[in-house]
Design an enzyme around this catalytic site. Sequence first.
Site, PDB file in Angstrom:
ATOM      1  CG  HIS A   1      18.004 -62.224 130.038  1.00  0.00           C
ATOM      2  ND1 HIS A   1      16.715 -62.027 130.507  1.00  0.00           N
ATOM      3  CD2 HIS A   1      17.926 -63.242 129.149  1.00  0.00           C
ATOM      4  CE1 HIS A   1      15.911 -62.897 129.901  1.00  0.00           C
ATOM      5  NE2 HIS A   1      16.618 -63.641 129.083  1.00  0.00           N
TER       6      HIS A   1
ATOM      7  NE  ARG B   1      15.146 -71.376 125.420  1.00  0.00           N
ATOM      8  CZ  ARG B   1      15.497 -72.651 125.297  1.00  0.00           C
ATOM      9  NH1 ARG B   1      15.683 -73.381 126.354  1.00  0.00           N
ATOM     10  NH2 ARG B   1      15.668 -73.185 124.125  1.00  0.00           N
ATOM     11  CB  THR B   2      12.693 -64.998 127.131  1.00  0.00           C
ATOM     12  OG1 THR B   2      13.983 -65.562 127.336  1.00  0.00           O
ATOM     13  CG2 THR B   2      12.492 -63.884 128.138  1.00  0.00           C
TER      14      THR B   2
ATOM     15  NE  ARG C   1      15.222 -60.928 125.018  1.00  0.00           N
ATOM     16  CZ  ARG C   1      15.387 -62.253 124.856  1.00  0.00           C
ATOM     17  NH1 ARG C   1      15.532 -62.765 123.664  1.00  0.00           N
ATOM     18  NH2 ARG C   1      15.418 -63.046 125.901  1.00  0.00           N
TER      19      ARG C   1
ATOM     20  CE  LYS D   1      15.406 -50.281 106.476  1.00  0.00           C
ATOM     21  NZ  LYS D   1      15.430 -51.588 107.162  1.00  0.00           N
TER      22      LYS D   1
END
Lengths: 309, 443
Positions: A135, A57-58, A107, A85
């Site tokens: 957030h 959703r974000t 994010r 890595k």
Amino acid sequence: MFSRKHLLGLDGVAQEEIISILDTARSFREVLERPIKRLPTLQGKTVVNLFYEPSTRTRISFELAEKRLSADIVNFSASASSVKKGETLIDTVRNIEAMKIDMVVVRHSSPGAAHLLARVLNAHIINAGDGGHEHPTQALLDMFTIREKKGRLDQLTVALVGDISHSRVAMSNIYGLRTMGARVLVCGPSTLIPRHIEWLGVEVYHNIDEIIEQVDVMNILRLQLERQRRGLFPSLREYHNYFGITRERLERATRPILIMHPGPMNRGVEISSDVADSEHSVILEQVTNGLAVRMAILYLLAGGKSEIH
Amino acid sequence: MKFTKTAIISRKGFQPLPERLLLKNARLVDPVAQMDETTDLVLEDGRIASLGPIDAQGFQGEVLDLSGKIVSPGWMDLHVHLREPGREDEETIESGSLAAANGGFTALCCMPNTDPPIDSQEIIQYIKDRSADLLVAVHPIAAITKKREGKELSEILELVEQGAVAISDDGSPVMNAEVMRRALEYTKMVGVPVIGHEEDVTMTDGAQINEGFVSTCLGLRGWPTVAEDVMVARDILLAEYTGGRFHVAHISSEGAVELVRQAKARGVQVTAEVTPHHFTLTDEAVRGYDTNTKINPPLRSEEDRQALLQGLVDGTIDVIATDHAPHAFEEKEAEYIYAPFGIVGLETALGLCVTELVQTGLLSWTQLIEKLAVNPYRALGLEPPRIKPGHPANLTIFDPEAQWEVNPARFLSKSRNTPFGEKKLTGKPLAVINQGKMFFSTL
């Protein structure tokens, strides 16, 4: 006025800045009701959505907000562990920036990741969630929703319920709500309340029934099963029995309580279906408001001033 | 050789040690002799020839005017990670020793978490060969257990015979109490201490910084002080039961300091070291997410820091050691949770000690030098160097008043990971003399 270069968190963001964001978001909320929802505000600007953690959703909310403002969009998703890595985060973002982009929405599972980008890039950075830290856009949309429903943020009592220890939503809500003058309670098992949280000016409870009489708003946080494996609570069953928000519990309240959840919900764990779908629930409105709030933040960071249209 | 008046400030790096050298007007501080006096010191063929006023005009040899400077027995850093063998890009035996000399040390002990680890006589021999001609004496610390796995004891008797001065699985705590008990028992035969990295890893999974208000604010998983305290308590009890010698590495919590204090009062053979960063900084330094604040054990609260200072003052903490932990730039320039733990410390130790401990009036020069030049040797059961005629010239010379700003670009370590860049310090290393060699600090 909000005239920052980045939105990294709500810690240290002043009341007038928050008001400026919420007022701007109200204008965009109206735009979203129009038949044509697109504005030329970010035309010619390029926004990169950098998602190192899974998000539905974000990510969609930001993407849609960017599209509504006519920005060019680049999406980059990767699991942090695979990136670890290979190329470093800094090399990745420097490469992307070399393609002349204007804004980065990030994010990431590491607290401070947005701060790191703000230090090494010239672009505007928006923190879309950094580990258990902050957030800010979620807390702003939560505050926007409360303000629309209750008409104010001060003189309200807001409870954050559940896993406070691992919740960036809780942290940003605490910073924002305290700045706006709300009374903030946190309620959850003692193993999920972080040390010295009361130093942030919140009150700590471990019994839902004790707070029900006092609160105007309940923001119910998602419980992650991983916490049980780490030994932080014994079972979903016990959690639901003692901390789950059910209609039965809410019926003891003498005034209506606004029910919020940042999603995704575990129905039957932290929230029962009859509460999630009840007339007091504004969970879907939060999602719509999230779009307006993110449009406001993109607009303000790009240099937009108070009045839109 | 004819008399030359030397401007010592202009000297940098290695200089030939003159056959005869007069250290003029030096303040000599030797805690063992309870000596603190300003006089002249003559070195001859790398040994201390005489103490007492000498007429520089008639002196046959070179003269260094050390007015206002302090001369101490050479310092030993009990806790250094040299990274060789395995990560020579971060540090080597040679570069780490240079960094030590630059910071005022004439001896160091290197921890065994190399690749391969120091758990075999071949690696001990390798380190001794690689360090044989260096000014700084390099003393290997061998692993407690094979491959540092915490399971079977390494061949401790042989490792000590080869030159190991202590044993430790530093970086990897010995979680099995039975193994620790046997290590403390077994080492009694050779008299070396067991050095404990005190961390109950079942309580620190994924931990990044001290557990407290700052970890709450920053959303970083906390490393609680009690995870250190329970291990210190356990190992003190095991040392008491076995009669072994136990040394606490990088003590960082108020609780651990109190446990050591009580144990010493009971007569347990326990010693403890603290790092300059733990007595200088708190977890407040982590705000902003500088990965050079990511250290194990983590920077603690102000209450803990105060307890560390008190422990230094009352003698509970015997030793100051740096836990010098070089890391490649690109590894530290990363997300906080992915950055490795540790900072370099050899070249900032002296300035931090003087600034935080002597300038503040907490320790006298004698007390400070005890913790840097005397107690590290004694913790290992070795004789400390002396400022005494007939003894080898093993000396640390520093300027107690010099004010300077830390510039990591001047470090001789191959790594630069320090949170102290641009910090203003008082007290600066000037030179070290050892093994017939003389080195002037480039800081």
